[in-house]
Scaffold this active site. Structure first.
Site, PDB file in Angstrom:
ATOM      1  N   HIS A 172       1.442  44.094  -1.390  1.00 28.08           N
ATOM      2  CA  HIS A 172       0.721  45.151  -0.666  1.00 28.08           C
ATOM      3  C   HIS A 172       0.742  46.403  -1.538  1.00 28.08           C
ATOM      4  CE1 HIS A 172       0.649  42.818   3.003  1.00 28.08           C
ATOM      5  NE2 HIS A 172       1.949  42.692   2.976  1.00 28.08           N
ATOM      6  N   ALA A 227       6.050  45.379   6.144  1.00 29.35           N
ATOM      7  CA  ALA A 227       6.164  44.870   4.773  1.00 29.35           C
ATOM      8  C   ALA A 227       5.613  45.833   3.724  1.00 29.35           C
ATOM      9  CB  ALA A 227       5.454  43.526   4.687  1.00 29.35           C
ATOM     10  N   ASN A 230      -1.000  43.406   9.708  1.00 29.81           N
ATOM     11  CA  ASN A 230      -0.493  44.382  10.676  1.00 29.81           C
ATOM     12  C   ASN A 230      -0.130  45.675   9.960  1.00 29.81           C
ATOM     13  OD1 ASN A 230      -0.080  43.091  13.493  1.00 29.81           O
ATOM     14  ND2 ASN A 230       0.569  41.512  12.050  1.00 29.81           N
TER      15      ASN A 230
HETATM   16  N1  LIG Z   1       4.120  44.929  10.836  1.00 26.20           N
HETATM   17  C1  LIG Z   1       4.296  44.103   9.813  1.00 26.20           C
HETATM   18  O1  LIG Z   1       4.440  44.508   8.657  1.00 26.20           O
HETATM   19  C2  LIG Z   1       4.345  42.656  10.033  1.00 26.20           C
HETATM   20  C3  LIG Z   1       4.056  42.110  11.253  1.00 26.20           C
HETATM   21  N2  LIG Z   1       4.105  40.773  11.429  1.00 26.20           N
HETATM   22  C4  LIG Z   1       3.790  40.258  12.761  1.00 26.20           C
HETATM   23  O2  LIG Z   1       5.029  40.143  13.478  1.00 26.20           O
HETATM   24  C5  LIG Z   1       4.922  39.095  14.444  1.00 26.20           C
HETATM   25  C6  LIG Z   1       6.080  38.120  14.284  1.00 26.20           C
HETATM   26  O3  LIG Z   1       6.047  37.562  12.995  1.00 26.20           O
HETATM   27  P1  LIG Z   1       6.906  36.263  12.624  1.00 26.20           P
HETATM   28  O4  LIG Z   1       8.274  36.384  13.158  1.00 26.20           O
HETATM   29  O5  LIG Z   1       6.701  36.001  11.190  1.00 26.20           O
HETATM   30  O6  LIG Z   1       6.113  35.158  13.474  1.00 26.20           O
HETATM   31  P2  LIG Z   1       6.543  33.659  13.779  1.00 26.20           P
HETATM   32  O7  LIG Z   1       5.269  32.916  14.019  1.00 26.20           O
HETATM   33  O8  LIG Z   1       7.501  33.168  12.762  1.00 26.20           O
HETATM   34  O9  LIG Z   1       7.344  33.790  15.167  1.00 26.20           O
HETATM   35  C7  LIG Z   1       6.758  34.296  16.341  1.00 26.20           C
HETATM   36  C8  LIG Z   1       7.250  33.459  17.513  1.00 26.20           C
HETATM   37  O10 LIG Z   1       6.798  34.083  18.720  1.00 26.20           O
HETATM   38  C9  LIG Z   1       6.066  33.118  19.480  1.00 26.20           C
HETATM   39  N3  LIG Z   1       5.023  33.770  20.274  1.00 26.20           N
HETATM   40  C10 LIG Z   1       3.841  34.253  19.852  1.00 26.20           C
HETATM   41  N4  LIG Z   1       3.151  34.771  20.881  1.00 26.20           N
HETATM   42  C11 LIG Z   1       3.918  34.601  21.979  1.00 26.20           C
HETATM   43  C12 LIG Z   1       3.747  34.917  23.349  1.00 26.20           C
HETATM   44  N5  LIG Z   1       2.629  35.511  23.784  1.00 26.20           N
HETATM   45  N6  LIG Z   1       4.730  34.606  24.217  1.00 26.20           N
HETATM   46  C13 LIG Z   1       5.869  34.001  23.778  1.00 26.20           C
HETATM   47  N7  LIG Z   1       6.098  33.656  22.501  1.00 26.20           N
HETATM   48  C14 LIG Z   1       5.132  33.967  21.601  1.00 26.20           C
HETATM   49  C15 LIG Z   1       5.465  32.214  18.429  1.00 26.20           C
HETATM   50  O11 LIG Z   1       4.972  31.010  18.988  1.00 26.20           O
HETATM   51  P3  LIG Z   1       3.623  30.343  18.301  1.00 26.20           P
HETATM   52  O12 LIG Z   1       4.091  29.779  17.010  1.00 26.20           O
HETATM   53  O13 LIG Z   1       3.207  29.343  19.313  1.00 26.20           O
HETATM   54  O14 LIG Z   1       2.627  31.457  18.135  1.00 26.20           O
HETATM   55  C16 LIG Z   1       6.639  32.046  17.481  1.00 26.20           C
HETATM   56  O15 LIG Z   1       7.569  31.104  17.977  1.00 26.20           O
HETATM   57  C17 LIG Z   1       3.542  38.467  14.217  1.00 26.20           C
HETATM   58  O16 LIG Z   1       2.601  39.039  15.101  1.00 26.20           O
HETATM   59  C18 LIG Z   1       3.225  38.858  12.785  1.00 26.20           C
HETATM   60  O17 LIG Z   1       1.845  38.853  12.504  1.00 26.20           O
HETATM   61  C19 LIG Z   1       4.485  39.933  10.422  1.00 26.20           C
HETATM   62  C20 LIG Z   1       4.770  40.430   9.194  1.00 26.20           C
HETATM   63  C21 LIG Z   1       4.668  41.816   8.873  1.00 26.20           C
HETATM   64  O1  LIG Z   2       4.472  40.344   5.925  1.00 24.74           O
HETATM   65  C1  LIG Z   2       3.477  40.758   5.326  1.00 24.74           C
HETATM   66  O2  LIG Z   2       3.290  40.631   4.104  1.00 24.74           O
HETATM   67  C2  LIG Z   2       2.456  41.530   6.071  1.00 24.74           C
HETATM   68  C3  LIG Z   2       1.952  40.847   7.231  1.00 24.74           C
HETATM   69  O3  LIG Z   2       2.029  39.646   7.362  1.00 24.74           O
HETATM   70  C4  LIG Z   2       1.323  41.676   8.241  1.00 24.74           C
HETATM   71  O4  LIG Z   2       1.242  42.892   8.044  1.00 24.74           O
HETATM   72  O5  LIG Z   2       0.900  41.128   9.270  1.00 24.74           O
END
Ligand SMILES: NC(=O)C1=CN([C@@H]2O[C@H](COP(=O)(O)OP(=O)(O)OC[C@H]3O[C@@H](n4cnc5c(N)ncnc54)[C@H](OP(=O)(O)O)[C@@H]3O)[C@@H](O)[C@H]2O)C=CC1
Ligand SMILES: O=C([O-])CC(=O)C(=O)O
Length: 271
Positions: free
Chosen positions: A222, A124, A192
């Protein structure tokens, strides 16, 4: 055609699968997985042109060329080593997990041993291209300032451990100031991006992070400031939150789509 497995069917996983399904990315969506079966059912319902299998990671890695983790930092420990041991490339969006130096080293070692690639999307934020270019010389400082609505910080370990009442916040309030190494563990679903910034720049111990809660906001902001021998730059992204997960910015899903598109495309543009 590259066969893809998507681990995690939430905000990011669903957008990525829909982008493949629509033909925007020239890859085959072979398998999906989520610990909530309903999430896989709901996602499959939204796909018009593809019918991925639902496979646990041990089976997924036997059939695909690349696994995309879009689940959680905890999932990275399971998914990334399993993919690499099976000689699959891997993309991981929960980049904060790599603040764990043991995980980072194991991942790098396995990728070298099996001749695989590990892709960590920009997520992001904007500006990683400039930071990567600038890193060939001295970087003096890298600072991330993240500003979100208090509800986007709910459930973070730091909020729980410090008994912070998010409902009591009525104005712009600094919640956290520290180094990326601490920030990504304290707010695993919020910054992240601090991990990507650290890995592209001067590391987790030197990258500064400030997190602000602001109830007046409808967007996730951000701002990145970088100073170095090259000069300085600032980027600021005002992100529309994902409709299904307000913690996650829509741009993060678009970044995963763009990274996969870059992997699949013969023409490579940009740093
Ligand atoms: N690099 C970046 O800029 C960003 C990174 N992220 C990260 O990306 C990831 C995905 O985000 P997002 O799609 O919004 O998340 P969501 O919570 O919308 O979806 C993640 C899904 O994966 C499931 N899940 C989590 N852990 C496991 C596991 N160990 N085994 C199986 N299923 C699992 C969750 O279940 P449950 O709800 O039970 O956890 C949920 O259904 C997150 O870690 C988030 O923090 C997000 C935004 C920005
Ligand atoms: O999506 C965003 O704004 C950033 C975020 O959640 C992350 O980095 O984990």
């Amino acid at each position: 055609m590259l066969k893809i497995g998507v681990f995690g069917c939430g905000a990011i996983g669903a957008e990525l699968c829909k982008a493949i399904d629509s033909g925007h990315i020239d890859v085959e969506l072979y398998a999906i997985y989520d610990r909530h079966e309903q999430a896989t059912v709901d996602l499959k319902d939204k796909l018009r042109n593809t019918d991925p299998k639902v496979l646990e990671i041990v089976d997924m890695v036997k059939h695909v060329d690349l696994v995309v983790e879009c689940a959680s930092q905890q999932a990275v420990y399971e998914v990334v080593p399993a993919a690499l041991h099976a000689k699959c490339d891997v993309m991981s969006i929960s980049v904060g997990a790599f603040a764990d130096q043991n995980l980072l080293k194991t991942t790098t070692d396995l990728a070298k041993e099996y001749n695989c690639k590990v892709y960590l999307p920009s997520g992001a934020i904007a500006g990683l291209d400039g930071l990567k270019s600038a890193s060939s010389t001295s970087i003096y400082s890298v600072t991330l300032t993240t500003e979100k609505h208090p509800r986007s910080l709910a459930g973070a370990p730091y909020i729980i451990q410090n008994n912070i009442d998010l409902d009591a916040i009525t104005g712009k309030t600094v919640i956290f100031e520290g180094m990326a190494t601490e920030a990504v563990k304290a707010f695993p679903a919020n910054v992240n991006v601090a991990a990507s910034l650290s890995l592209a720049g001067i590391g987790f111990e030197k990258t500064k992070v400030k997190i602000i809660a602001n109830p007046a906001l409808s967007r996730n902001i951000h701002e990145i400031n970088v100073e170095g021998e090259f000069g300085s730059f600032t980027t600021r992204v005002e992100n529309v939150p994902s409709p299904t997960n307000p913690k996650t910015s829509y741009l993060a899903a678009l970044s995963a789509i763009s990274t996969l598109k870059k992997i699949a495309d013969p023409l490579q543009v940009g740093t």
